[in-house]
Design an enzyme around this catalytic site. Structure first.
Site, short mmCIF file in Angstrom:
data_model
loop_
_atom_site.label_atom_id
_atom_site.label_comp_id
_atom_site.label_asym_id
_atom_site.label_seq_id
_atom_site.Cartn_x
_atom_site.Cartn_y
_atom_site.Cartn_z
N GLU A 1 -0.85 -8.74 4.80
CA GLU A 1 -0.76 -8.88 6.27
C GLU A 1 -2.14 -8.82 6.92
OE1 GLU A 1 -0.35 -6.13 4.71
OE2 GLU A 1 -1.19 -4.48 5.89
N CYS B 1 0.84 -1.20 0.00
CA CYS B 1 0.00 0.00 0.00
C CYS B 1 0.88 1.25 0.00
CB CYS B 1 -0.98 -0.05 1.18
SG CYS B 1 -2.33 1.12 1.02
N HIS C 1 -3.44 -5.74 0.84
CA HIS C 1 -2.74 -5.96 2.11
C HIS C 1 -2.65 -7.45 2.45
CE1 HIS C 1 -2.60 -1.77 3.75
NE2 HIS C 1 -3.58 -1.60 2.88
#
Lengths: 273, 990
Positions: free
Chosen positions: A234, A103, A232
């Site tokens: 994560e 990002c 994302h």
């Protein structure tokens, strides 16, 4: 020796804790290092194998996403030395180590010239991430297809991915059609937004949430060791992260995003330790 | 100047073009934008070029020019920039970027200012451009604009350079003394002219204080005259403001109920109902008390795990949002962030909640002066909270938007923040703090400017013609984030002993409150860092400039504290120290400017006396015919603003940063169903979760605020329980937004409004006790009226009830979408003839009389049993019944899961002889719609034995809602797609 990862934090990063957690779950030791620590010279990139540039809003993205952040890394001097953090970063890359930007971290890499870095030029910006076609921030899970022929070390063995995008400036735009052609020819367009039904790259909203050219969601450099993506990973390391975990009992315990970090750790074990 | 290259899509310009068409009906051919950086600093030409080509532009998509205009090919150019002194975040970042580039700091007074040029193309004249600028592009309170038609534009030189530097003028810095030995009229004139919002009674108490010979003798020792200084009067006005002192909740109320003949005296609503409820519950809970810190701190604190505690605070920011929706809402969210952060020794921020009350964005009536159109308020508030929450890295996990025409007079903007803190910090309880004598007063974060002066007193009044523009300000999430990053490290190193935020009332409030620990302080106002010179000492004292915390630093840690701050690019300044002098003591350049006894300041305010008289409103049940077309009725309800999908807003908030959001605001098969509440897993090494929910139902206030309150509490709890929140580990927060309840010439119906407030508080006490939910924090905003000329708009009395609590294991959380064909559908709870204040009646233009009544004992038993079923994994989906009743809950459950539902109304547990439409649209409280796997039927029904638990149908594979009437006929068949489209339509494009 252990795989050592770091996440740079400060001045507007937001995702350092969950990125660190993903690294840890994948088997790395991970430090969250405030950029002030790097600039004070108390922490050095050289002591790590895997650099994570996390999501957030560096300096509020006030001059355009990650612009002011890139400027800081490039020009601010590390105390007691002649070098900048960007100089340390060039050394880090030359040492064959890994960098992943998610990002805002991806925006930072692109704007510093770290990606796509055609011909190994890691200093010249040749693409950008700009305002979503929709004109505002959006949080939405997206289907992604992986280029199986990409040199990217992070996505080895992966085919389809499902992660959230959470950005206002995620539209990938190459500087020219030549740059795009080179990215595609060299299989650097690792991830593309795709139609969930067919898996084909798509320009159709909302599957392509921001109007990215050629539906590109993530790219790597030619070594495959530098990788950036808007979605994302994560944010999906456990099944309860999945937006439909309460209705899909078949989802595995481990989320899809973790494999990207596992691949990084394995690459480091095999090549850098 | 940086503008997009030809052929690059200008998403910002296109959005503006779309909005101008929607807001103002002006259809332009194109809108393009150019960013302008005006650099007012000593730099070489090469340095300016390096900045322009470096950090200020994106070379892939932008062209850039220096000292030469970029705009071309337009019909009218509008440049919008900030007025002098308004926070310019982009300008601040641009300045930092140049400093990194040159390696040299800017000199004092040097700065970068930013503006945006909008290039409008199409059939448009200057008058229309003026409407666009004033009505949409800019807010005249904080921004200025220049309009130039292409014919008058100098293509060589562009617009003249404008530097919005604060002009400090020639006026001297001086402390004024105010003569209070004057007539009552003149006293009131002083209060009004100074925006002090002090009443005559209060002014007279201050007058008497100044006249007291003993006081005068003390003042002489400090070099002060008999007259109070402007600093002292401002300090008193701030401390005694309704906003800070909550005078209405502390008032003595004489209450009369004309229906029962009851007459009673209430000495403080806050103490009699709110504090008492919590005290009694804590005593009752004994060892199982979950409360750690209630009412006394910036936020409430409850137990979570052995090692962690939870913090929650909800604030309102209504008045600033009415004047500048973007800045007001942004400041609201970053402000409540500071509240939760600054609780105990400091807490890490976990989630935000946002609840807005607006008039319809499609409002078509003429607007009274100074009111912004509801659509503009909607847009601005949503964007403000978006920037505040997203940039701060805090997920917005729960919220709602409530619509009522009366909110045109004052929008309500509730912002909440949850946080987590260690139970023990450096060997001491994390939720406790204590400033000690000798501790240094250190201000951390942003600098002080004229922004936000009189915010505390301004929000203690109705919105009127003289409402000050300085009360409006713009938040800066990044400066705040840097400050939080720094403070959490300082906390863990034990470098400070107490912390609080600078919100309303600025330093006067934060230092004044903290010094109650020691009994005095000494603060040097001239040491405070300023944004620009020229502030008067009293302005420094009460400025509400954002992003500041006040910290008590033990002298032995001062050096380490300031050094760490410097390294992390955070400004921290030692302003003085906490003392035991008994005095509120400020100095400016060594001279005393305030010398106020602490006890006079904090306890001197007289108790307000308010009459309250309850006569129920004249409302009646309408006589309604059977609806002709149930599908049309249901689609109408689904498409009403209060019920419809808020997805377009929800997606603009990051609801999953920090990777803990386990039940997200949107759920179901294509991630677009409406979740009842949120579940967050804050600790990666534990599956313990936090559930957060809220209830709000202002329309019931038109019948009785007692039941409005009971329903808000019940709604919050049933939403909370629906996702898996533990009903025996939950705490509540009350946020009252009222219209002025003090009878006066301006408010002739004050007695009724005060009675509404009393009844609401009584319900709060009764139901918190009955449900076993302690109150841990809250806030009141009591002047939500608009009055200019003859026009008065009062909002409906509105209580937001927020809850926070624990989910033992997030893997047992439940979402609202129907899961598997063959599952059974249960309705828990009895349905009654309770459509008073319902969405169904409202759509038909009725209020009704039969407001839903909450039976807490049966509800509590039900919620506990739902928890037990969830713990055993027996519940496949669970959805609360609220606006629109059973029909809406069925439709949402069906289309969120893309499953059909076959429902038989004959099986609904109803009290009395209800018609089909009453069964479908009644809003009886405490009901939940649950689906259960067929194989779990026996276990589920056994758990609910003896309770209202009716199996009313089955989940099917055919995606349609089929309902059989009481008479056994097919009442309606509606395709999911059709229902969902109706539900999604209204706000889809906003």
């Amino acid at each position: 020796m252990n795989v050592k990862a770091l996440v740079i934090a400060g001045n507007g990063t937001n995702c350092e804790r969950e990125v660190s957690e993903a690294c840890r779950l994948a088997g790395a030791e991970c430090d969250i290092v405030h950029v002030a620590e790097l600039l004070a010279g108390r922490a050095r990139l050289d002591d790590y194998h895997f650099l994570n540039l996390a999501g957030g809003f560096l300096d509020g993205d006030d001059l355009g996403s990650a612009k002011a952040g890139a400027n800081r890394l490039r020009h601010a001097r590390v105390a007691g030395s002649d070098e900048t953090v960007a100089d340390q970063l060039q050394r880090f890359i030359a040492a064959g180590k890994l960098v992943m930007g998610v990002c805002n971290g991806f925006q930072l890499m692109v704007k510093m010239g770290l990606l796509p870095a055609l011909g190994g030029d890691h200093l010249t910006q040749s693409a950008t991430l700009t305002f979503n076609d929709g004109g505002h921030f959006e949080d939405r899970w997206c289907e992604l297809s992986v280029d199986p022929d990409s040199p990217c070390v992070f996505t080895r063995g992966l085919d389809r991915l499902y992660f959230p995008v959470r950005h206002g400036e995620g539209k990938f735009v190459p500087a020219s059609s030549e740059v795009l052609a080179a990215i595609e020819a060299r299989h650097l367009a690792v991830l593309r937004y795709c139609d969930p039904a067919t898996g084909a790259p798509t320009m159709e909203y909302p599957f392509n949430p921001n109007g990215s050219v050629a539906a590109i969601a993530g790219i790597c450099d030619e070594t495959g060791r530098l990788f950036g993506l808007m979605p994302h990973p994560e944010a999906y390391v456990h099944r309860t992260h999945h937006p439909r975990w309460t209705r899909q009992p078949e989802l595995p315990e481990e989320g899809m995003g973790l494999q990207l970090y596992r691949n990084a750790v394995e690459f480091i074990r095999n090549n850098l330790l | 100047m940086a503008g997009l290259k030809d052929g690059v899509r200008d998403a910002r310009g296109e959005r503006v073009r779309r909005e101008i068409r929607e807001h103002l009906g002006i259809d332009l051919a194109s809108v393009r934008t150019v960013d302008v950086y005006t650099v007012d600093a000593q730099l070489s030409e090469a340095e300016v070029r390096a900045a322009a080509l470096g950090p200020f532009c994106d070379p892939v998509v932008q062209d850039v020019s220096v000292d030469r205009p970029l705009p071309r090919d337009f019909d009218i150019l509008v440049e919008v920039g900030y007025r002098p002194g308004v926070t310019d975040n982009v300008g601040r970042t641009a300045k930092e970027a140049i400093q990194y580039l040159t390696g040299r700091p800017f000199a004092a007074g040097e700065a970068v200012y930013t503006s945006v040029q909008y290039l409008l193309k199409g059939r448009i004249d200057v008058a229309a451009a003026e409407r666009i600028a004033a009505g949409f592009l800019a807010n005249g309170l904080i921004q200025r604009w220049t309009i130039v038609p292409s014919g008058e534009y100098d293509a060589e030189r562009g617009l003249p350079v404008f530097v919005p530097k604060v002009d400090v003028g020639a006026h001297a810095i001086a402390v004024q003394e105010i003569d209070l030995d004057v007539s009552d009229d003149e006293l009131m004139q002083i209060s009004k002219a100074g925006m002090l919002a002090l009443t005559l009674e209060e002014m007279k108490i201050i007058q008497a204080h100044a006249a007291d010979p003993a006081v005068q003798a003390e003042r002489r020792k400090m070099g002060l005259g008999a007259r109070l200084t402007d600093c002292e009067l401002e300090a008193l006005a701030q401390t005694w403001s309704e906003h800070c002192k909550h005078k209405i909740f502390a008032a003595h109320i004489a209450y009369e109920d004309t229906t029962t003949g009851e007459k009673s005296e209430i000495n403080s609503l806050f103490k009699s109902y709110i504090v008492r409820a919590t005290r009694e519950l804590r005593e009752r809970a004994g060892e199982n008390d979950i409360c750690l810190s209630v009412f006394k701190d910036n936020a409430g604190v409850i137990r979570f795990t052995d090692d962690w505690s939870l913090v929650f605070k909800v604030e309102t920011h209504n008045s600033p949002s009415a004047l500048d929706p973007y800045g007001g809402a942004l400041t609201g969210i970053v402000g409540v962030n500071r509240d939760s952060f600054g609780t105990g020794k400091g807490a890490r921020l976990l989630f935000n909640t946002d609840i807005f009350c607006f008039a319809s964005p499609f409002y078509e009536k003429p607007l009274p002066p100074r009111l912004l159109h509801p659509r503009r308020i909607f847009e601005g508030v949503v964007e403000g909270v978006e920037h505040g929450g997203n940039k701060s890295g805090i997920p917005t996990v729960n919220g709602s938007i409530v619509f009522d025409e009366r909110f045109a007079g004052k929008p309500l903007v509730y912002c909440g923040t949850g946080a987590i803190m260690p139970t023990v910090v450096n060997g001491q309880p994390g939720h406790e703090k204590q400033a000690n004598v000798g501790d240094r007063i250190v201000m951390v974060g942003g600098r002080i400017g004229k922004d936000g002066i009189h915010g505390a007193t301004f929000s203690s009044e109705e919105l009127h013609e003289g409402s000050p523009v300085t009360a409006v300000q713009i938040g800066d999430p990044i400066t705040q984030k840097r400050m939080f990053d720094f403070l959490i490290i300082a906390r863990d190193r034990g470098l400070y002993s107490s912390i609080t935020d600078n919100g309303a009332g600025g330093l006067s409030s934060s230092v004044g409150e903290m010094s109650q620990d020691t009994g005095g302080f000494e603060m040097h106002l001239d040491r405070a860092p300023l944004k620009y010179p020229g502030l008067q000492p009293w302005e420094i004292l009460i400025s509400e400039a954002q992003e500041r915390m006040t910290v008590a630093v033990p002298p032995q840690h001062l050096e380490a504290f300031l050094k760490l701050a410097g390294e992390m690019d955070v400004e921290a300044t030692d302003l003085g120290c906490f003392t035991a002098s008994g005095y509120y003591h400020c100095l400016y350049q060594g001279k005393t400017v305030t010398w106020l006894p602490m006890d006079f300041l904090h306890d001197g305010v007289p108790q307000l006396r308010i009459p309250a008289r309850w006569t129920p409103p004249a409302v009646a049940e309408p006589q309604l015919p059977e609806p002709q077309d149930y599908v049309a009725e249901l689609k109408g309800l689904l498409g009403s603003l209060n019920v419809c999908s808020k997805e377009s807003v929800v997606r603009r908030y990051d609801h999953e940063v920090q990777a803990g959001t386990v039940v997200k605001p949107l759920t179901g098969v294509v991630n677009d169903g409406p979740s009842d509440a949120a579940v967050v897993r804050p600790l990666p090494d534990s599956f313990a979760g936090v559930a957060v929910a809220h209830g709000i139902c202002p329309r019931y206030s038109d019948i009785d605020t007692y039941h409005m309150t009971a329903n808000a509490i019940d709604e919050a709890l049933r939403n909370y329980v629906a996702v898996g929140g533990d009903i025996d580990h939950v705490a509540g927060l009350d946020n009252f937004c009222w219209c002025d309840p003090v009878k006066s010439d301006k408010t002739p119906d004050g007695e009724y409004k005060a009675a509404q407030l009393v009844r609401s508080n009584r319900a709060l006490y009764d139901y918190c006790l009955a449900f076993g939910v302690p109150l841990i924090s809250g806030k009141d905003s009591m002047k939500n009226d608009y009055q200019i000329g003859d026009t008065k708009i009062s909002i409906p009395p509105t209580l937001l009830f927020s809850v926070i609590g624990k989910v033992e294991d997030v893997r047992r959380a439940v979402t609202m979408d129907a899961k598997t064909p063959g599952d059974l559908v249960y309705l828990l709870g009895t349905t009654r003839d309770e459509l008073g204040g319902s969405e169904y009646y409202a759509r038909l233009g009725h209020t009704g009389r039969n407001v839903p009544q909450v039976d807490a004992s049966s509800a509590l038993r039900r919620y506990r049993t739902v928890n037990a079923a969830q713990a055993r994994g027996l519940i496949a989906s669970c959805h609360d019944l609220s606006d629109g009743g059973l029909a809406v809950a069925l439709a949402e459950t069906a289309f969120a899961g893309d499953r059909g539902l076959d429902i038989d109304l004959r099986r609904v547990d109803a009290e009395g002889d209800l018609a089909d439409w009453q069964l479908l649209f009644s809003e009886s409280a405490s009901r939940l719609l649950v689906t259960v796997r067929n194989g779990d039927r026996a276990a589920f029904e056994e758990l609910f034995a003896g309770q209202s638990c009716a199996c009313i149908g089955r989940v099917t594979a055919v995606p349609e809602l089929r309902i059989v009437s009481r008479a056994g006929d097919m009442l309606m068949v509606a395709a999911n797609d059709e229902l969902k489209a109706a539900w999604q339509a209204p706000l889809k494009e906003l």
